[in-house]
Design a protein around this motif. Structure first.
Motif, short mmCIF file in Angstrom:
data_model
loop_
_atom_site.label_atom_id
_atom_site.label_comp_id
_atom_site.label_asym_id
_atom_site.label_seq_id
_atom_site.Cartn_x
_atom_site.Cartn_y
_atom_site.Cartn_z
N MET A 196 -0.33 -0.99 -7.70
CA MET A 196 -1.65 -1.63 -7.64
C MET A 196 -1.48 -3.07 -7.17
O MET A 196 -0.66 -3.81 -7.70
CB MET A 196 -2.30 -1.61 -9.02
N LYS A 197 -2.27 -3.45 -6.16
CA LYS A 197 -2.23 -4.82 -5.67
C LYS A 197 -3.61 -5.44 -5.74
O LYS A 197 -4.61 -4.74 -5.63
CB LYS A 197 -1.73 -4.86 -4.22
N ARG A 198 -3.60 -6.76 -5.96
CA ARG A 198 -4.85 -7.51 -5.84
C ARG A 198 -4.63 -8.58 -4.78
O ARG A 198 -3.69 -9.37 -4.87
CB ARG A 198 -5.24 -8.14 -7.17
N LEU A 199 -5.50 -8.57 -3.78
CA LEU A 199 -5.39 -9.51 -2.67
C LEU A 199 -6.58 -10.45 -2.74
O LEU A 199 -7.72 -10.01 -2.90
CB LEU A 199 -5.42 -8.76 -1.33
N ILE A 200 -6.31 -11.74 -2.63
CA ILE A 200 -7.39 -12.73 -2.71
C ILE A 200 -7.45 -13.48 -1.39
O ILE A 200 -6.44 -14.04 -0.93
CB ILE A 200 -7.17 -13.69 -3.91
N ARG A 201 -8.62 -13.45 -0.75
CA ARG A 201 -8.74 -14.07 0.56
C ARG A 201 -8.83 -15.59 0.46
O ARG A 201 -9.71 -16.13 -0.22
CB ARG A 201 -9.98 -13.51 1.29
N GLU A 261 -1.24 -12.31 -2.39
CA GLU A 261 -1.00 -10.97 -2.92
C GLU A 261 -0.44 -11.00 -4.34
O GLU A 261 0.54 -11.69 -4.61
CB GLU A 261 -0.02 -10.25 -1.98
N GLU A 262 -1.04 -10.24 -5.23
CA GLU A 262 -0.52 -10.08 -6.59
C GLU A 262 -0.16 -8.61 -6.80
O GLU A 262 -0.91 -7.73 -6.35
CB GLU A 262 -1.58 -10.48 -7.62
N VAL A 263 0.94 -8.35 -7.47
CA VAL A 263 1.43 -6.98 -7.64
C VAL A 263 1.33 -6.58 -9.11
O VAL A 263 1.79 -7.32 -9.98
CB VAL A 263 2.88 -6.87 -7.13
N TYR A 264 0.75 -5.42 -9.38
CA TYR A 264 0.55 -4.97 -10.76
C TYR A 264 1.32 -3.65 -11.02
O TYR A 264 2.35 -3.42 -10.41
CB TYR A 264 -0.94 -4.86 -11.05
N ASP A 265 0.75 -2.78 -11.85
CA ASP A 265 1.48 -1.59 -12.30
C ASP A 265 1.42 -0.43 -11.30
O ASP A 265 0.70 -0.48 -10.31
CB ASP A 265 0.89 -1.13 -13.64
#
Ligand code: SAH
Length: 218
Positions: free
Chosen positions: A188-193, A201-205
């Motif tokens: 799971m990734k969260r990308l913030i523009r 880019e943030e990397v999760y589980d």
């Protein structure tokens, strides 16, 4: 056949499910409230009535799945939903995830590539109460340029890569939550523009989703 009755038994099971999801680390009270409110058994065939509140994914039409409640909660929490923000969801499926976002007050735009699933949701009476969900039949890789930009984009299928067209439909400061990977397991990734157009880019589980496929399916 769908279930249309929400009994005390269902409500009790739902409360237990919320406790379980909380114990797995979900802390966003608005997410937990939405799960406590929405009768998940309405989104499944009545054959699944006994198990609808287990923390598991289940089959729906067109060989697709309704995501596991913990996964729905996890993605919803990462999205940091606030009332009235515009969210694009790729992969309507059962529309359970879309309902969670709508219950939290977001304006939801959701796309499904399987015609049968899109049509099913047109006949789903419960969902009509969410006037803040708009349903689209189309290819999520294209997004919805007419309605862009969005505050949030949520992908609920496994994407081999970050779809480039979707990035352009995100506001500055907006977030995309996406399971990335082409194997059995995705991260799971969260990308913030960022203001310069780049993505933080943030990397999760790790999770396991059905694949995000190209094109529409009749
Ligand atoms: N959010 C859903 C879970 C969906 S499973 C729920 O709450 O039930 C993933 C869904 O994504 C499937 O219904 C699949 O058909 C859909 N999908 C896969 N690739 C897609 C694409 N390119 N565009 C739109 N939908 C897609």
């Amino acid at each position: 056949m769908r279930q249309t009755e929400d009994t005390y038994r269902h409500k009790g099971l739902r409360k237990k499910l919320v406790d379980l999801v909380r114990s797995k680390g979900i802390t966003d009270e608005k997410v937990l409230e939405a799960i406590a409110t929405i009768p998940r058994h309405y989104f499944l065939d009545s054959a699944f009535d006994e198990v609808a509140y287990e923390d598991k994914a289940f089959p729906i039409a067109a060989s697709q799945t309704i995501s596991q409640p913990y996964t729905v909660a996890y993605q919803s929490q990462l999205l940091e939903i606030k009332p009235f923000i515009k969210v694009l969801e790729i992969g309507t499926g059962s529309a359970y995830q879309a309902s969670v976002l709508a219950e939290m007050g977001a304006q939801v735009f959701t796309i499904e590539r399987q015609k049968a699933l899109f049509e099913n949701n047109k006949q789903f009476d419960f969902i009509k109460k969410y006037r803040n969900i708009k349903f689209f039949y189309g290819d999520g890789y294209e997004g919805l340029p007419t309605y862009a930009p969005f505050d949030r984009i949520l992908i609920t299928a496994a994407a081999p890569d970050i779809p480039p067209r979707l990035i352009t439909q995100l506001k500055t400061g907006g977030m995309m939550v996406i399971p990335v990977g082409s194997g059995e397991v995705q991260v799971m990734k969260r990308l913030i523009r960022q203001p310069d157009g780049s993505m933080k880019e943030e990397v999760y589980d790790k999770f396991s989703f059905v694949p995000m496929l190209q094109g529409k399916k009749e």
